[in-house]
Design an enzyme around this catalytic site. Structure first.
Site, mmCIF file in Angstrom:
data_model
loop_
_atom_site.group_PDB
_atom_site.id
_atom_site.type_symbol
_atom_site.label_atom_id
_atom_site.label_comp_id
_atom_site.label_asym_id
_atom_site.label_seq_id
_atom_site.Cartn_x
_atom_site.Cartn_y
_atom_site.Cartn_z
ATOM 1 N N ASN A 93 0.027 4.567 -0.258
ATOM 2 C CA ASN A 93 -0.791 5.670 0.468
ATOM 3 C C ASN A 93 -0.212 6.817 -0.452
ATOM 4 O O ASN A 93 0.279 7.926 -0.092
ATOM 5 C CB ASN A 93 -0.183 5.712 2.052
ATOM 6 C CG ASN A 93 -0.887 6.868 2.436
ATOM 7 O OD1 ASN A 93 -2.064 7.380 2.170
ATOM 8 N ND2 ASN A 93 -0.272 7.254 3.682
ATOM 9 N N ASN A 138 -7.119 -5.129 4.812
ATOM 10 C CA ASN A 138 -7.693 -4.196 5.906
ATOM 11 C C ASN A 138 -8.296 -5.013 7.012
ATOM 12 O O ASN A 138 -9.483 -4.534 7.559
ATOM 13 C CB ASN A 138 -8.835 -3.176 5.373
ATOM 14 C CG ASN A 138 -8.026 -1.672 5.114
ATOM 15 O OD1 ASN A 138 -7.033 -1.283 6.135
ATOM 16 N ND2 ASN A 138 -7.969 -1.214 3.907
ATOM 17 N N ASP A 145 2.996 4.307 5.101
ATOM 18 C CA ASP A 145 2.771 3.913 6.367
ATOM 19 C C ASP A 145 2.432 2.362 6.521
ATOM 20 O O ASP A 145 2.385 1.801 7.486
ATOM 21 C CB ASP A 145 1.394 4.389 7.209
ATOM 22 C CG ASP A 145 0.142 4.467 6.063
ATOM 23 O OD1 ASP A 145 0.265 4.125 4.861
ATOM 24 O OD2 ASP A 145 -0.908 4.820 6.422
ATOM 25 N N HIS A 146 2.639 1.670 5.323
ATOM 26 C CA HIS A 146 2.596 0.141 5.067
ATOM 27 C C HIS A 146 4.210 -0.212 4.412
ATOM 28 O O HIS A 146 5.144 0.639 4.089
ATOM 29 C CB HIS A 146 1.879 -0.136 3.863
ATOM 30 C CG HIS A 146 0.248 -0.093 4.381
ATOM 31 N ND1 HIS A 146 -0.337 -1.219 4.733
ATOM 32 C CD2 HIS A 146 -0.472 1.080 4.450
ATOM 33 C CE1 HIS A 146 -1.680 -0.771 4.875
ATOM 34 N NE2 HIS A 146 -1.729 0.680 4.817
ATOM 35 N N ASN A 183 0.866 -1.045 -0.072
ATOM 36 C CA ASN A 183 0.087 0.036 0.083
ATOM 37 C C ASN A 183 0.898 1.452 0.000
ATOM 38 O O ASN A 183 1.642 1.460 0.968
ATOM 39 C CB ASN A 183 -1.142 -0.142 1.305
ATOM 40 C CG ASN A 183 -1.825 1.160 1.271
ATOM 41 O OD1 ASN A 183 -1.479 2.358 1.173
ATOM 42 N ND2 ASN A 183 -3.033 0.892 1.509
ATOM 43 N N ASP A 228 -3.946 -5.103 0.276
ATOM 44 C CA ASP A 228 -4.368 -4.594 1.582
ATOM 45 C C ASP A 228 -5.774 -4.906 1.802
ATOM 46 O O ASP A 228 -6.526 -4.305 1.265
ATOM 47 C CB ASP A 228 -4.186 -3.096 1.630
ATOM 48 C CG ASP A 228 -4.636 -2.355 3.007
ATOM 49 O OD1 ASP A 228 -5.132 -3.281 3.897
ATOM 50 O OD2 ASP A 228 -4.438 -1.077 2.874
#
Length: 252
Positions: free
Chosen positions: A4, A145, A240-241, A2, A143
């Site tokens: 972002n 989630n 952030d991943h 991911n 991702d």
């Protein structure tokens, strides 16, 4: 991974780092860019065939795939309009193998997004069940989630009522693995705790390794049996991943 925002990841050196991985196929989620905004290098890395799927809404969602081998076919829609309009699926087919970049909705921003997540999960389970019967091998990277088990996040007790660790979400993954028969490839190979792929930007989550494992490679049993050497890359931070990869001894 991911990203972002694929343009943000590029500024942080993602495309400088990528060639050193020698990856055959790369799956990206949350590109946050319209296709016309990411023409040319670095967004179409040399030596790779690249596919981007953007969302109708600018600056939102989106997935990508890069492959050293030219795919026989590319699929970018699953027949669920809400998800297709948000650019959540890209598939490359190589012989009898399908590799997918998937970005499941997050429900953390409010009930309306959790409702969207439930609708996606309701559609996707029978869709996957049908695909499991088509005789192809599948690797679905992305991702998702959802943290599946308590080992997959640091603060599991305080997150039981939060999106991403709800009992119903975890049960959905239970069904995927135990009933449909797909494999969480990373966990089959690595049962160690504190193996996370996402850290909040709040506080000192990254520095203290207060994270979640919500990024998966989920595969059909045949190709999953050939997997080895999973690795989560935390030496660089492009979003952030964390990027992670798994090697497969499989020739489609």
């Amino acid at each position: 991974m991911n990203a972002n925002g694929i343009r943000a990841a590029a500024r942080k050196g993602f495309f400088d780092w990528l060639p050193g991985t020698e990856a055959d196929v790369v799956c990206i989620q949350e590109t946050k860019a319209q296709i016309h905004q990411i023409q040319g290098e670095p967004f179409h890395p040399p030596g790779y065939h690249s596919v981007y799927v953007d969302a109708v809404k600018p600056g939102y969602s989106g997935v990508a795939l890069y492959s050293r081998r030219q795919p026989d076919e590319v699929v970018t829609r699953i027949g669920f309009e809400e998800a297709d309009n948000e650019g959540r699926y890209a598939e490359m087919r190589f012989g009898n193998l399908s590799v997918v970049s998937l970005y499941l909705p997050s429900g953390s921003s409010g009930d309306h997004r959790q409702d969207s997540k439930w609708r996606f999960l309701e559609f996707f389970r029978p869709w996957l069940t049908e695909r499991m019967q088509d005789g192809r091998e599948w690797v679905i990277c992305g991702d998702w989630n959802i943290a599946h088990r308590e080992i997959d996040l640091t603060n599991y007790k305080s997150n039981r009522k939060n999106s991403g660790f709800l009992p119903e979400e975890r049960a959905w993954l239970d069904h995927l693995f135990d009933e449909i028969g797909m494999v969480d490839v990373f966990r089959r190979l690595d049962e160690r705790p504190e193996q996370y792929t996402w850290w909040s930007n709040r506080g000192q989550a990254w520095a203290k390794n207060v994270g979640w494992r919500i990024d998966y490679q989920i595969a059909t049993p045949g190709i999953a049996a050939t997997a080895h050497d999973p690795y989560i890359h935390t030496d660089d931070r492009f979003s952030d991943h964390a990027p992670f990869w798994i090697d497969y001894d499989y020739q489609p």
